[in-house]
Design a protein around this motif. Structure first.
Motif, PDB file in Angstrom:
ATOM      1  N   ARG A 213     -28.484 -24.661 -36.313  1.00 13.91           N
ATOM      2  CA  ARG A 213     -27.946 -23.951 -37.467  1.00 13.91           C
ATOM      3  C   ARG A 213     -29.049 -23.733 -38.499  1.00 13.91           C
ATOM      4  NH1 ARG A 213     -22.431 -23.653 -37.118  1.00 13.91           N
ATOM      5  NH2 ARG A 213     -22.411 -22.553 -39.111  1.00 13.91           N
ATOM      6  N   LEU A 214     -28.883 -22.654 -39.241  1.00 16.27           N
ATOM      7  CA  LEU A 214     -29.662 -22.413 -40.444  1.00 16.27           C
ATOM      8  C   LEU A 214     -28.657 -22.090 -41.529  1.00 16.27           C
ATOM      9  CD1 LEU A 214     -32.673 -22.111 -41.478  1.00 16.27           C
ATOM     10  CD2 LEU A 214     -32.247 -19.643 -41.359  1.00 16.27           C
ATOM     11  N   GLY A 215     -28.340 -23.078 -42.358  1.00 18.41           N
ATOM     12  CA  GLY A 215     -27.269 -22.901 -43.333  1.00 18.41           C
ATOM     13  C   GLY A 215     -25.950 -22.658 -42.631  1.00 18.41           C
ATOM     14  N   ASP A 216     -25.266 -21.564 -42.965  1.00 23.25           N
ATOM     15  CA  ASP A 216     -23.981 -21.247 -42.360  1.00 23.25           C
ATOM     16  C   ASP A 216     -24.106 -20.466 -41.062  1.00 23.25           C
ATOM     17  OD1 ASP A 216     -22.570 -22.460 -44.429  1.00 23.25           O
ATOM     18  OD2 ASP A 216     -22.529 -20.630 -45.639  1.00 23.25           O
ATOM     19  N   ALA A 217     -25.326 -20.123 -40.660  1.00 21.01           N
ATOM     20  CA  ALA A 217     -25.525 -19.289 -39.474  1.00 21.01           C
ATOM     21  C   ALA A 217     -25.808 -20.140 -38.238  1.00 21.01           C
ATOM     22  CB  ALA A 217     -26.675 -18.311 -39.700  1.00 21.01           C
ATOM     23  N   VAL A 218     -25.198 -19.752 -37.119  1.00 19.63           N
ATOM     24  CA  VAL A 218     -25.509 -20.362 -35.828  1.00 19.63           C
ATOM     25  C   VAL A 218     -26.802 -19.736 -35.307  1.00 19.63           C
ATOM     26  CG1 VAL A 218     -24.761 -20.634 -33.443  1.00 19.63           C
ATOM     27  CG2 VAL A 218     -23.090 -20.761 -35.290  1.00 19.63           C
TER      28      VAL A 218
END
Length: 287
Positions: A213-218
Motif C-alpha cells: 500500500r501507499l496511503g489509501d492506494a493498493v
C-alpha cells in the motif's frame, strides 16, 4: 473493467538475447499465445522496460505484438517507460504511450519534455502513467514537474477513480544481499496522492509479484514477461528462473481490486461444455 497487466518485456531490436539468456520476443510470443483464450479484456497496460536496448525496433515489436493482441479484443494499449528504456525512441514509436485500438495516440493530457507522462479515461476510470526513468541508473524517480502536473489532474476526481501506472515500485521487499533499486522518492508521491481518488498503483521492475500500500492506494508490482525472480533461494543469493507471467486485474470496484497472476504451466486437466456445467451444478449453493 478487466485489465491485462504486463511488465518488463525487455525486447531488443536486433533479436539479441537478454543477459539471462532468454529470447525476450519468444517469451512474449509464448505468453500471448497462452493468454489467447482470454477474450474479455478492456485494457492492456505495460509498466516499463519495454525495450532492453532502447531501440526503435524494440518498440515497434512491442507495439505490433501486444497491440495486435489488444486490438483483437477491442482494448486500448498503454505503455510506460522503465530504466532500460530510451525516451526518444519510445516517443518516436509509441508517442505518449497511450494508444487506441488503431494504435494511434489517445492521451487527453500529457507531459512531453523530457518525461513521458500521460492520462486517458477508460469506462470512467482515469489512468495516469508516470515516467520514473533516471537515464543511466537502475533506480527511479518522479520529477517535481510530473508531481505538480499530477496534483493538477487529481484536483478533480474521475467518475470511478484513478489508477496510476509506472515502472519503479514505491514499496520494497527485504533482501539481505541486495536492497532492490526502486523509486527513491515514494514520500513525494504519497503526499501528491493523499486525499485524492487514486485507488490502485501498477508497477513492474522487480520481476516478481508483490502487493502493498501507499496511503489509501493498493500497490501491485506485476511479474515480468522476460523471466522471473525467485525469492525461495533465501536471503543470501539472487535467483532468476525461466517463467513469463502477467496479471489479470478486476477493477469493477477500485476500492476492492482483485489481482490474479497468469502463468503458463503443464496442463493437468481442463473442463468445458457439458462437463463443466455438470461440475458447477454440484458446487452451486442451494437456497
Amino acid at each position: 473493467m478487466r485489465v491485462l497487466h504486463l511488465s518488463d518485456t525487455h525486447l531488443t531490436g536486433d533479436g539479441a538475447l537478454h543477459r539471462t539468456g532468454v529470447d525476450a520476443a519468444e517469451a512474449l510470443r509464448g505468453l500471448l499465445a497462452h493468454l489467447e483464450p482470454l477474450r474479455r479484456i478492456d485494457l492492456v497496460v505495460v509498466t516499463g522496460d519495454v525495450a532492453d536496448d532502447g531501440s526503435p525496433g524494440a518498440y515497434r515489436l512491442a507495439r505490433d505484438m501486444i497491440g495486435a493482441f489488444a486490438a483483437e479484443r477491442g482494448a486500448p494499449l498503454v505503455l510506460t517507460t522503465g530504466n532500460a528504456d530510451d525516451r526518444d525512441a519510445f516517443a518516436e514509436v509509441l508517442d505518449s504511450g497511450h494508444l487506441d485500438t488503431d494504435l494511434r495516440d489517445a492521451a487527453v493530457d500529457a507531459v512531453h519534455s523530457p518525461e513521458r507522462a500521460a492520462a486517458t479515461a477508460h469506462d470512467g476510470v482515469r489512468l495516469i502513467t508516470l515516467d520514473t526513468l533516471v537515464p543511466g541508473k537502475v533506480h527511479g524517480r518522479i520529477s517535481t514537474a510530473q508531481l505538480d502536473w499530477l496534483r493538477g489532474l487529481l484536483a478533480a476526481p474521475a467518475p470511478r477513480g484513478t489508477v496510476l501506472a509506472f515502472h519503479h515500485p514505491p514499496i520494497r521487499f527485504p533482501n539481505a544481499v541486495q536492497e532492490p533499486p526502486t523509486l527513491i522518492n515514494p514520500d513525494d508521491l504519497a503526499e501528491a496522492v493523499a486525499g485524492t481518488d487514486v485507488r490502485v498503483i501498477l508497477c513492474g521492475h522487480y520481476h516478481l509479484q508483490l502487493a502493498g500500500r501507499l496511503g489509501d492506494a493498493v500497490v501491485w508490482t506485476g511479474p515480468a514477461v522476460v523471466n522471473r525472480r525467485d525469492l525461495s533461494c533465501g536471503d543470501e543469493a539472487i535467483r532468476y528462473v525461466h517463467g513469463s507471467a502477467a496479471t489479470l486485474i478486476d477493477l469493477a470496484d477500485l476500492r476492492a481490486p482483485v489481482f490474479h497472476t497468469l502463468q503458463p504451466g503443464e496442463l493437468l486437466r481442463e473442463m468445458g461444455g457439458d462437463e463443466l456445467a455438470e461440475a458447477l451444478r454440484h458446487t452451486t449453493p442451494e437456497d
